[in-house]
Each structure stands twice: as structure tokens, then as C-alpha cells.
Design an enzyme around this catalytic site. Structure first.
Site, PDB file in Angstrom:
ATOM      1  CB  SER A 194      42.716 106.277 -11.398  1.00  0.00           C
ATOM      2  OG  SER A 194      42.880 107.347 -10.512  1.00  0.00           O
ATOM      3  CD  GLU A 287      34.984 107.756  -9.298  1.00  0.00           C
ATOM      4  OE1 GLU A 287      36.210 107.968  -9.305  1.00  0.00           O
ATOM      5  OE2 GLU A 287      34.416 106.963 -10.079  1.00  0.00           O
ATOM      6  CG  HIS A 317      39.000 106.280  -7.570  1.00  0.00           C
ATOM      7  ND1 HIS A 317      38.725 107.045  -8.673  1.00  0.00           N
ATOM      8  CD2 HIS A 317      40.320 105.970  -7.653  1.00  0.00           C
ATOM      9  CE1 HIS A 317      39.819 107.197  -9.395  1.00  0.00           C
ATOM     10  NE2 HIS A 317      40.794 106.545  -8.798  1.00  0.00           N
TER      11      HIS A 317
END
Length: 367
Positions: A194, A287, A317
């Protein structure tokens, strides 16, 4: 997970910590989320038919936790709330956790009890540059155990208290630290998820400017590749994902601070990766970041850089955090191991990085 912890394998578990009101609210959220998912499933209305029940519950629970943390309006309070309930899989990976020593970059070593290769990972955690959650620390331990490789995870400065360039400064300091420890860059892997994927890509792009050698490979899991608005999925996949589109814009504001930085200055997609370390990217097809990740991979491909992007169609995600409980996560971990062996071991180079059904962009193995 406490520092200096030693552990043996165990199944999933829930850990409650912090303020009582936070713990009660988190437990209630988990219970209500479970009831709603089970009711929808009983009515034949799963959110995504390909999801398992635990995956759907976990995904919607963490979304609710993030949303409430943001709604509190105070980042310290939000962090405390988010950490009040830690639901983990592979609850006790066989890993020792050792804090860095005085004078070294702040962070932790995650040392697996059984080492299976010569590579070392420099791992940048996710959390939008604003959270370093307990569940994230557990994921890093699980990664070290599964890969059988030591990981140094810097506890880099967080936003909004410390906007850019604090994070890239801390990342480069951690990279220099590992080189000073005698780690061969040909055996060094820079990895992150991320926002940590964002930091991985920005670090690799910044190493040449800093006069530092490239690592063997850069690996980014669900990386944030553009701090602006990009792609329909950024808001179109809100109904599926645990991270929401509005959060990316808030994280970007906090990262910029009052420095007057543009989106391009802080976005990996605007950097040039020609001649740099090869990049391996993983993403979930549901995601919010998947469109910008695809755009980044194609942009890097057009630059002539080495990159592979693999996308798991029905995943969200950071689906890798589900560990051994989810087939897609197990597969993703296996692919990580293959990428690392390909990049760091002579035998791995000879065997090559095996192809697979998830590949959407590929210039990594064209040579």
C-alpha cells in the site's frame, strides 16, 4: 505483537487491547458485520460469490474500523481505536522480533527461526503513511516466517505529524544502514504494501539520485502509485474494498503537508524507472487502487523498465494478509518467494521466474 516475542505456530485469534470503550465498539462491529454477512449469504446474496465467508467478514470489518478511525477526527485517537481489536491469522509465526539498537534507524528485525535463503528484505509497512497498526506488524512477522527470510521493517515517521520528505529520508537511511551492515545489494529486496509500496517505488527511484546501488528487486503489494485521482476503481470499487477512495485523498493531503508539493512530485507513476531494479507488483482486481497500479505498470513498461504485474481478479487491497487461510493469499506468497529467488539466487536466475495465469504486464523476464 510484543517486541522480542518468540512463538510457535497456531491458528487465528483475536487480541483486544487499549481503551475499554474502543474494545467494546470493535467487538460490536465485528459481531454485527458477521451477522450481516451471514444473513446476506443465507439469502443467497454474497457481496462477491468467489469470496469465502471469513474473507468477506474480514474485509467489511476492517473497512468499518478504518471509517470509524477517520471519523474520530484525531489521528492519535484513530490509531488507538484501529488497534483495539487485532484479528490475526497464523497467530504465532515462528519469528523472533528484535528492535534496532540505539543509533540505528528506528524499526524492528523479524528473524525467522528457519532461514531458507540468503536474501534480506527491507520492508516498508502500509497504512496510508498515517497508521502502523498491530495487525500490520503481525503481517510482517508472517511474511518473514513464510518466506524464511529476515526482514528489517523501519518505523518511519508518520503523517500528518511528519509530511514529505520525512518518509523517503527515513527509507534511504534504512537502506544505507543495511548496506553498512555488509548486506550485498544483490541479495537485498526492497518491499512494501500500500503506502509502503509507494515508498518502495519512490525509494528505488531515489537511490540513483542518492548515489546508492540498486537492490536485487523491488516488490510492491497493492501499491499506491498516484497520490491524485486516477482510474474508475479509486471510487468505483469502494463497495468491495476495505480502503475507500476518500481515504486516498486524505492521505495525500497529509503527505503533502504545507510543502506545496504537486501530485507528480509525490507519485511513483511520474518517475523514470529505466535502468533501475526490476519491479514485481501484486494487486487485487476489486481493490480501489487497481486501475492506477495497472497504469503504473504500463507506464513503466513503456519506459523500457523491467516489470511484472499480477492481478488476482476477485481479491481486494492487501489480500495477502489472509495468510494460509485463503488460497489466493497462499498463491501470492508462493509467487513472492519465486520472485525473490529469481532475483537473488544464481539457481533462481537459471530456472527463471515462472509464468502464471495472473500476469497482466510483463517485461521482467523478457531478457
Amino acid at each position: 505483537m510484543p517486541k522480542n516475542a518468540k512463538s510457535k505456530s497456531a491458528k487465528s485469534k483475536i487480541i483486544l487491547q487499549g481503551r475499554t470503550s474502543h474494545k467494546y465498539r470493535s467487538l460490536a462491529t465485528l459481531a454485527l458485520t458477521t451477522l450481516r454477512v451471514m444473513a446476506c449469504r443465507a439469502a443467497g446474496r454474497p457481496l462477491v460469490p468467489e469470496w469465502t465467508i471469513p474473507f468477506e467478514i474480514g474485509n467489511l470489518f476492517w473497512r468499518a474500523q478504518f471509517n470509524h478511525a477517520f471519523a474520530l477526527g484525531n489521528i492519535a485517537e484513530g490509531r488507538a481505536y484501529f488497534d483495539s481489536l487485532v484479528a490475526v491469522v497464523d497467530a504465532n509465526p515462528a519469528v523472533d522480533i528484535r528492535p534496532s539498537r540505539p543509533g540505528e534507524p528506528r524499526g524492528d528485525w523479524f528473524i525467522p527461526h528457519t532461514r531458507t535463503g540468503d536474501a534480506t528484505l527491507l520492508y516498508f509497512h502500509g497504512g496510508g503513511y498515517s497508521f502502523y497498526a498491530s495487525v500490520t506488524r503481525h503481517f510482517i512477522a508472517m511474511l518473514a516466517h513464510t518466506l524464511g527470510l529476515p526482514i528489517f521493517a523501519p518505523d518511519y515517521r508518520l503523517t500528518p505529524e511528519h509530511p514529505h520528505p520525512a518518509q523517503i529520508e527515513d527509507a534511504l537511511a534504512a537502506y544505507r544502514f543495511l548496506l553498512d551492515q555488509g548486506i550485498d545489494p544483490a541479495r537485498l529486496v526492497v518491499c512494501g504494501d500500500s503506502a509502503g509500496g509507494h515508498l518502495t517505488l519512490m525509494t528505488i527511484a531515489g537511490l540513483a539520485e542518492a548515489g546508492l546501488p540498486q537492490p536485487a528487486i523491488g516488490i510492491a503489494l497493492s501499491p499506491w502509485t498516484d497520490v491524485g485521482r486516477r482510474g474508475a476503481s479509486q471510487f468505483g470499487n469502494d463497495r468491495y474494498d476495505l480502503v475507500q477512495g476518500y481515504m486516498t485523498l486524505r492521505f495525500a493531503e497529509w503527505l503533502k503537508g504545507s510543502g506545496g508539493f504537486t501530485d507528480a512530485e509525490l507519485s511513483p507513476i511520474a518517475r523514470d524507472f529505466r535502468g533501475l531494479a526490476p519491479l514485481y507488483l501484486q494487486a487485487g482486481g476489486k481493490e480501489i487502487l487497481v486501475d492506477m497500479i495497472r497504469d503504473f505498470a504500463r507506464t513503466v513498461q513503456e519506459q523500457g523498465a523491467r516489470v511484472r504485474l499480477e492481478v488476482w481478479e476477485h481479491m481486494t487491497h492487501e489480500f495477502q494478509a489472509h495468510g494460509q487461510e485463503l488460497p489466493e493469499s497462499r498463491e501470492a506468497f508462493a509467487r513472492l518467494g519465486e520472485a525473490i529467488r529469481w532475483a537473488t539466487e544464481p539457481a533462481g536466475r537459471e530456472r527463471g521466474f515462472p509464468p502464471g495465469p495472473r500476469i497482466e504486464v510483463e517485461t521482467l523476464c523478457d531478457d
